[in-house]
Design a protein around this motif. Structure first.
Motif, PDB file in Angstrom:
ATOM      1  N   VAL A 185       0.842  -1.194   0.000  1.00  0.00           N
ATOM      2  CA  VAL A 185       0.000   0.000   0.000  1.00  0.00           C
ATOM      3  C   VAL A 185       0.878   1.244   0.000  1.00  0.00           C
ATOM      4  O   VAL A 185       1.848   1.337   0.763  1.00  0.00           O
ATOM      5  CB  VAL A 185      -0.922   0.016   1.242  1.00  0.00           C
ATOM      6  CG1 VAL A 185      -1.825   1.244   1.221  1.00  0.00           C
ATOM      7  CG2 VAL A 185      -1.750  -1.266   1.306  1.00  0.00           C
ATOM      8  N   THR A 186       0.535   2.205  -0.854  1.00  0.00           N
ATOM      9  CA  THR A 186       1.212   3.496  -0.846  1.00  0.00           C
ATOM     10  C   THR A 186       0.165   4.595  -0.732  1.00  0.00           C
ATOM     11  O   THR A 186      -0.939   4.466  -1.290  1.00  0.00           O
ATOM     12  CB  THR A 186       2.076   3.682  -2.111  1.00  0.00           C
ATOM     13  OG1 THR A 186       2.952   4.798  -1.930  1.00  0.00           O
ATOM     14  CG2 THR A 186       1.240   3.903  -3.367  1.00  0.00           C
ATOM     15  N   PRO A 187       0.436   5.652   0.036  1.00  0.00           N
ATOM     16  CA  PRO A 187      -0.564   6.717   0.207  1.00  0.00           C
ATOM     17  C   PRO A 187      -0.939   7.361  -1.123  1.00  0.00           C
ATOM     18  O   PRO A 187      -0.100   7.492  -2.021  1.00  0.00           O
ATOM     19  CB  PRO A 187       0.137   7.716   1.128  1.00  0.00           C
ATOM     20  CG  PRO A 187       1.144   6.900   1.880  1.00  0.00           C
ATOM     21  CD  PRO A 187       1.617   5.875   0.894  1.00  0.00           C
ATOM     22  N   PRO A 188      -2.200   7.790  -1.274  1.00  0.00           N
ATOM     23  CA  PRO A 188      -2.631   8.473  -2.495  1.00  0.00           C
ATOM     24  C   PRO A 188      -2.052   9.879  -2.553  1.00  0.00           C
ATOM     25  O   PRO A 188      -1.636  10.444  -1.539  1.00  0.00           O
ATOM     26  CB  PRO A 188      -4.151   8.507  -2.363  1.00  0.00           C
ATOM     27  CG  PRO A 188      -4.393   8.509  -0.885  1.00  0.00           C
ATOM     28  CD  PRO A 188      -3.297   7.659  -0.298  1.00  0.00           C
ATOM     29  N   LEU A 189      -2.062  10.460  -3.753  1.00  0.00           N
ATOM     30  CA  LEU A 189      -1.513  11.814  -3.917  1.00  0.00           C
ATOM     31  C   LEU A 189      -2.261  12.829  -3.069  1.00  0.00           C
ATOM     32  O   LEU A 189      -1.702  13.848  -2.674  1.00  0.00           O
ATOM     33  CB  LEU A 189      -1.558  12.225  -5.390  1.00  0.00           C
ATOM     34  CG  LEU A 189      -0.695  11.390  -6.344  1.00  0.00           C
ATOM     35  CD1 LEU A 189      -0.785  11.965  -7.759  1.00  0.00           C
ATOM     36  CD2 LEU A 189       0.754  11.334  -5.878  1.00  0.00           C
ATOM     37  N   GLU A 190      -3.538  12.564  -2.791  1.00  0.00           N
ATOM     38  CA  GLU A 190      -4.340  13.496  -1.998  1.00  0.00           C
ATOM     39  C   GLU A 190      -3.943  13.489  -0.535  1.00  0.00           C
ATOM     40  O   GLU A 190      -4.431  14.317   0.245  1.00  0.00           O
ATOM     41  CB  GLU A 190      -5.826  13.152  -2.126  1.00  0.00           C
ATOM     42  CG  GLU A 190      -6.405  13.293  -3.521  1.00  0.00           C
ATOM     43  CD  GLU A 190      -6.038  12.135  -4.440  1.00  0.00           C
ATOM     44  OE1 GLU A 190      -5.590  11.075  -3.918  1.00  0.00           O
ATOM     45  OE2 GLU A 190      -6.170  12.287  -5.672  1.00  0.00           O
ATOM     46  N   ALA A 191      -3.051  12.603  -0.119  1.00  0.00           N
ATOM     47  CA  ALA A 191      -2.705  12.460   1.304  1.00  0.00           C
ATOM     48  C   ALA A 191      -2.278  13.760   2.000  1.00  0.00           C
ATOM     49  O   ALA A 191      -2.697  13.993   3.131  1.00  0.00           O
ATOM     50  CB  ALA A 191      -1.635  11.385   1.477  1.00  0.00           C
TER      51      ALA A 191
END
Length: 272
Positions: A185-191
């Motif tokens: 899992v990698t954080p979304p750009l909106e993070a």
């Protein structure tokens, strides 16, 4: 930084640069930069870096004076890089190190530095949290601006940036990938986080160590479910994070090794 640079493709010495040519960048942070790994004189993922740079310049066309389009092509940057390496015996045509592109004030500055010291065998521990300066959806953090104090102040401190919702976003010098359950899992750009070059390579590949790579938030209280973590950036490619916010992560080294192999294979396959 090494002494030979190029400005809009013209080779010169660092000491000959004029402050008045970079006033918007220097005084207002009105510019963007890319950091590239150069191996044996060849820049890795140059097209991806330039595409991200052009996207940032386009998104801020009203306040950042972009360089001429012709100096932002892969061919032009490769030629400028080649000329710099040939002009400086301390670099040389087979230079391996770091190149930096800075775009602003109508200019593209190309400079060079040595590779950073190798990370310790045990990897990079991330044990600190900064939760005061990232806000979900902040678009400025999707661009690598020369206004970089927020990240620079935390370099080398093992800091993870966390947003107001308690979601892990990124680290000062890279993106994060977490082994959680049967997924990576990698954080979304909106993070928010930077659309990192190595991040994008791994997302295109879609799998890591036989597991699907997905974008979704990872909250601070979910760290207990994480078994492995990898830090990615364009210079180190992928580093193991064996300790994350007080937890030992036994699968980080193997995951980082898989990530480096995937990235290098992608570069080989695509001529990057």
């Amino acid at each position: 930084m090494m002494g030979t640079v190029a400005v809009n493709g013209e080779v010169c010495r660092l000491e000959d640069l004029r402050l008045q040519d970079f006033l918007q960048s220097f005084f207002f942070g009105a510019g963007f930069f890319e950091t590239l790994l150069v191996e044996e004189g060849a820049p890795m993922f140059l097209e991806r870096h330039l595409a991200r740079l052009r996207e940032s310049l386009g998104a801020h066309a009203g306040c950042v004076h972009a360089p001429p389009p012709e100096v932002l092509t892969p061919e032009a940057v490769r030629e400028a890089l080649r000329r710099c390496l040939e002009a400086d015996a301390s670099l040389g045509p087979r230079f391996t190190g770091v190149a930096k592109l800075v775009a602003g004030d109508g200019r593209l500055l190309l400079s060079f530095r040595s590779l950073p010291p190798r990370p310790p065998e045990e990897g990079v521990a991330l044990q600190a949290v900064e939760e005061r300066c990232y806000r979900r959806g902040d678009p400025t953090l999707n661009h690598k601006s020369v206004s970089y104090l927020r990240q620079y102040a935390h370099l080398g401190r093992g800091t993870v940036f966390v947003n107001e919702a308690g979601e892990l976003c990124e680290v000062p010098n890279g993106n994060l990938f977490f082994l959680v359950g049967d997924s990576v899992v990698t954080p979304p750009l909106e993070a928010p986080c930077l659309p990192g070059i190595i991040r994008s390579v791994l997302l295109v590949e879609g799998r890591l160590a036989g597991r699907p790579i997905v974008e979704r938030p990872v909250r601070r209280e979910q760290v207990g479910d994480v078994r492995g973590c990898v830090l990615t950036n364009s210079v180190s490619l992928a580093l193991a994070v064996p300790r994350l916010l007080g937890r030992e992560l036994p699968e980080s080294h193997a995951l980082a090794g898989h990530a480096r192999a995937v990235v290098r294979e992608s570069a080989r396959r695509n001529g990057d």
